[in-house]
Write a protein that holds these residues in place. Structure first.
Motif, mmCIF file in Angstrom:
data_model
loop_
_atom_site.group_PDB
_atom_site.id
_atom_site.type_symbol
_atom_site.label_atom_id
_atom_site.label_comp_id
_atom_site.label_asym_id
_atom_site.label_seq_id
_atom_site.Cartn_x
_atom_site.Cartn_y
_atom_site.Cartn_z
ATOM 1 N N ARG A 48 0.821 -1.212 0.000
ATOM 2 C CA ARG A 48 0.000 0.000 0.000
ATOM 3 C C ARG A 48 0.856 1.263 0.000
ATOM 4 O O ARG A 48 0.429 2.314 -0.477
ATOM 5 N N VAL A 49 2.077 1.182 0.552
ATOM 6 C CA VAL A 49 3.004 2.314 0.466
ATOM 7 C C VAL A 49 3.343 2.598 -0.990
ATOM 8 O O VAL A 49 3.295 3.740 -1.454
ATOM 9 N N PHE A 50 3.677 1.544 -1.731
ATOM 10 C CA PHE A 50 3.986 1.709 -3.151
ATOM 11 C C PHE A 50 2.778 2.281 -3.901
ATOM 12 O O PHE A 50 2.926 3.150 -4.768
ATOM 13 N N GLU A 51 1.583 1.804 -3.564
ATOM 14 C CA GLU A 51 0.371 2.277 -4.237
ATOM 15 C C GLU A 51 0.098 3.743 -3.914
ATOM 16 O O GLU A 51 -0.260 4.534 -4.801
ATOM 17 N N ALA A 52 0.245 4.131 -2.644
ATOM 18 C CA ALA A 52 -0.027 5.508 -2.235
ATOM 19 C C ALA A 52 0.918 6.483 -2.939
ATOM 20 O O ALA A 52 0.521 7.571 -3.363
ATOM 21 N N LYS A 53 2.182 6.085 -3.078
ATOM 22 C CA LYS A 53 3.173 6.951 -3.713
ATOM 23 C C LYS A 53 3.135 6.890 -5.230
ATOM 24 O O LYS A 53 3.610 7.801 -5.907
ATOM 25 N N GLY A 54 2.612 5.780 -5.792
ATOM 26 C CA GLY A 54 2.756 5.538 -7.215
ATOM 27 C C GLY A 54 4.202 5.208 -7.532
ATOM 28 O O GLY A 54 4.731 5.579 -8.581
ATOM 29 N N ALA A 137 9.428 0.648 7.398
ATOM 30 C CA ALA A 137 9.828 1.059 6.045
ATOM 31 C C ALA A 137 9.247 2.443 5.811
ATOM 32 O O ALA A 137 8.056 2.653 6.012
ATOM 33 N N ALA A 138 10.096 3.374 5.396
ATOM 34 C CA ALA A 138 9.609 4.753 5.281
ATOM 35 C C ALA A 138 10.295 5.494 4.140
ATOM 36 O O ALA A 138 11.249 6.234 4.370
ATOM 37 N N PRO A 139 9.799 5.322 2.925
ATOM 38 C CA PRO A 139 10.274 6.185 1.837
ATOM 39 C C PRO A 139 9.714 7.584 2.037
ATOM 40 O O PRO A 139 8.820 7.795 2.867
ATOM 41 N N SER A 140 10.233 8.541 1.310
ATOM 42 C CA SER A 140 9.741 9.908 1.449
ATOM 43 C C SER A 140 8.239 9.950 1.188
ATOM 44 O O SER A 140 7.718 9.260 0.302
ATOM 45 N N ALA A 141 7.536 10.771 1.955
ATOM 46 C CA ALA A 141 6.065 10.761 1.978
ATOM 47 C C ALA A 141 5.463 11.688 0.927
ATOM 48 O O ALA A 141 4.610 12.524 1.216
ATOM 49 N N ASN A 142 5.899 11.513 -0.310
ATOM 50 C CA ASN A 142 5.421 12.342 -1.412
ATOM 51 C C ASN A 142 4.951 11.456 -2.557
ATOM 52 O O ASN A 142 5.272 10.268 -2.610
ATOM 53 N N THR A 143 4.219 12.038 -3.471
ATOM 54 C CA THR A 143 3.914 11.349 -4.714
ATOM 55 C C THR A 143 5.221 11.067 -5.433
ATOM 56 O O THR A 143 6.086 11.931 -5.522
ATOM 57 N N ASP A 158 0.052 15.792 -0.626
ATOM 58 C CA ASP A 158 0.283 14.657 -1.521
ATOM 59 C C ASP A 158 -0.508 13.416 -1.130
ATOM 60 O O ASP A 158 -0.876 12.616 -1.994
ATOM 61 N N MET A 159 -0.762 13.239 0.172
ATOM 62 C CA MET A 159 -1.255 11.950 0.655
ATOM 63 C C MET A 159 -2.632 11.990 1.308
ATOM 64 O O MET A 159 -3.124 10.949 1.745
ATOM 65 N N ASN A 160 -3.255 13.152 1.378
ATOM 66 C CA ASN A 160 -4.572 13.236 2.009
ATOM 67 C C ASN A 160 -5.557 12.317 1.295
ATOM 68 O O ASN A 160 -5.732 12.396 0.078
ATOM 69 N N GLY A 161 -6.176 11.436 2.049
ATOM 70 C CA GLY A 161 -7.129 10.478 1.490
ATOM 71 C C GLY A 161 -6.490 9.165 1.062
ATOM 72 O O GLY A 161 -7.191 8.217 0.705
ATOM 73 N N LYS A 162 -5.152 9.081 1.115
ATOM 74 C CA LYS A 162 -4.456 7.866 0.690
ATOM 75 C C LYS A 162 -3.864 7.066 1.844
ATOM 76 O O LYS A 162 -3.563 5.888 1.693
ATOM 77 N N ILE A 163 -3.643 7.738 2.979
ATOM 78 C CA ILE A 163 -3.037 7.083 4.133
ATOM 79 C C ILE A 163 -3.857 7.389 5.380
ATOM 80 O O ILE A 163 -4.712 8.281 5.369
ATOM 81 N N ALA A 164 -3.565 6.679 6.469
ATOM 82 C CA ALA A 164 -4.400 6.799 7.669
ATOM 83 C C ALA A 164 -4.163 8.099 8.424
ATOM 84 O O ALA A 164 -5.108 8.717 8.927
#
Length: 337
Positions: A48-54, A137-143, A158-164
């Motif tokens: 889901r991290v990969f999906e949220a970031k694309g 696991a924590a890649p940068s929290a951007n698209t 970048d992430m509103n609506g994609k993560i908790a």
């Protein structure tokens, strides 16, 4: 999904840790940039991290631990040099690529048999790791591909609506991601991604510090990325970024010849007194440039810039990290005058 903005109080950090334990994704501040935190051992959460970031699946994630002693739980071997470096630089913005064991899924490592291990120094990130009891696991929290976030506001954009949730821990201290290294021999390391732990600092403990070719050049066709930030165009705003190397006088002349509507320049603080065109500054030295770079790239988009000419930073010390981020933001388009 409604993304909740949390404070950095103890109660809110416990909520963030609970979310991660339950397989959710949380935007977390670190001393480098904000990270998109998930349980590194949970394949579904990492997916889901990969999906949220694309984010492309072959771009490995870094695993964050509360103490370097925990690295033995997720690796098959740790060289003596790694312990020596950890004693000096951990906790801090240094990631070491080590051979992983089966506790780290292949999806986390981007299909590699190695994993990047880091012990962050930021109080909030460190506490969430401790409270969750998980490797994070924590890649940068951007698209994916966009400038990395250095504030909670950037993450929410970048992430509103994609993560908790997103934890607001203030502005990031360093502003660029961690230095990533591999151990090449008993007393030699290779820098795969430059950061605020510089070649000069590593040279105090290592007889040889190799700068990987991919830091300043594109990977060759088919070559695997051993570290995040090596393979794809990264850190790029919507505006077209062009780096220009040369004196201030030649930079001014070049921008003047190519100036027009939608053009803006990113220059040093010391340039502004004599720069006659539209500009933003990004610091007077390498440390300030690292701290401000991603913020300025986002502000250029907010200002409606379409083409941005950037005064190239030096490639010594932290300047190498700034140059590395900019050359990727520019898609390796550099004008040398």
């Amino acid at each position: 999904m409604d993304t909740v903005l949390l404070s950095d109080s103890n109660n809110e950090l416990e909520k963030a840790a609970d979310l991660i334990r339950n397989g959710e994704i949380v935007g977390i501040p670190t001393e480098t940039v904000y990270g998109l935190g998930a349980d590194a051992s949970n394949e579904d959460a990492v997916r889901r991290v990969f999906e949220a970031k694309g984010r492309p699946a072959d771009n490995p994630l870094i695993v964050h631990l509360a103490d370097f002693s925990q690295a033995k739980e997720y690796t098959t071997s740790i060289p003596e040099l790694a312990y020596k470096l950890a004693e000096r630089f951990c906790p801090g913005p240094l990631t070491m690529v080590l051979p992983k064991n089966d506790r780290i899924p292949m999806i986390t490592s981007g299909g590699l048999d190695t994993v990047g291990i880091r012990v962050p120094s930021h109080r909030v990130m460190h506490r969430i790791i401790e409270l969750s009891g998980r490797p994070i696991a924590a890649p940068s929290a951007n698209t994916s591909g966009y400038p990395s976030p250095t504030s909670a506001e950037h993450v929410m954009r970048d992430m509103n609506g994609k993560i908790a949730a997103v934890v607001d821990g203030g502005s990031s201290e360093f502003g660029v991601e961690s230095t990533v290294i591999s151990i090449e021999s008993r007393n030699s390391v290779r820098i795969l991604r430059p950061g605020c732990i510089t070649k000069e600092m590593l040279s105090e403990l290592c007889s040889e510090v190799i700068i990987d070719r991919a830091i300043l050049h594109e990977l060759e066709a088919g070559q695997k990325a051993a570290s995040p930030g090596m393979k794809y165009k990264h850190y790029s705003p919507k505006a077209d970024i062009i780096m220009v190397e040369g004196s201030l006088e030649s930079f001014i002349s070049y921008v003047g010849a190519h100036n027009g509507e939608g053009v803006c320049s990113l220059i040093f603080d010391t340039d502004k007194e004599c720069f006659p065109y539209r500009y933003m500054t990004y610091g007077k030295d390498s440390s300030e440039q690292a701290h401000l770079l991603f913020q300025r790239l986002r502000e250029l988009d907010d200002a409606g810039a379409e083409k941005v000419y950037v005064r190239a930073p030096e490639t010594e010390g932290v300047g190498l990290a700034v140059y590395n981020r900019l050359i990727r933001a520019a898609g390796f388009e550099v004008i040398r005058i």
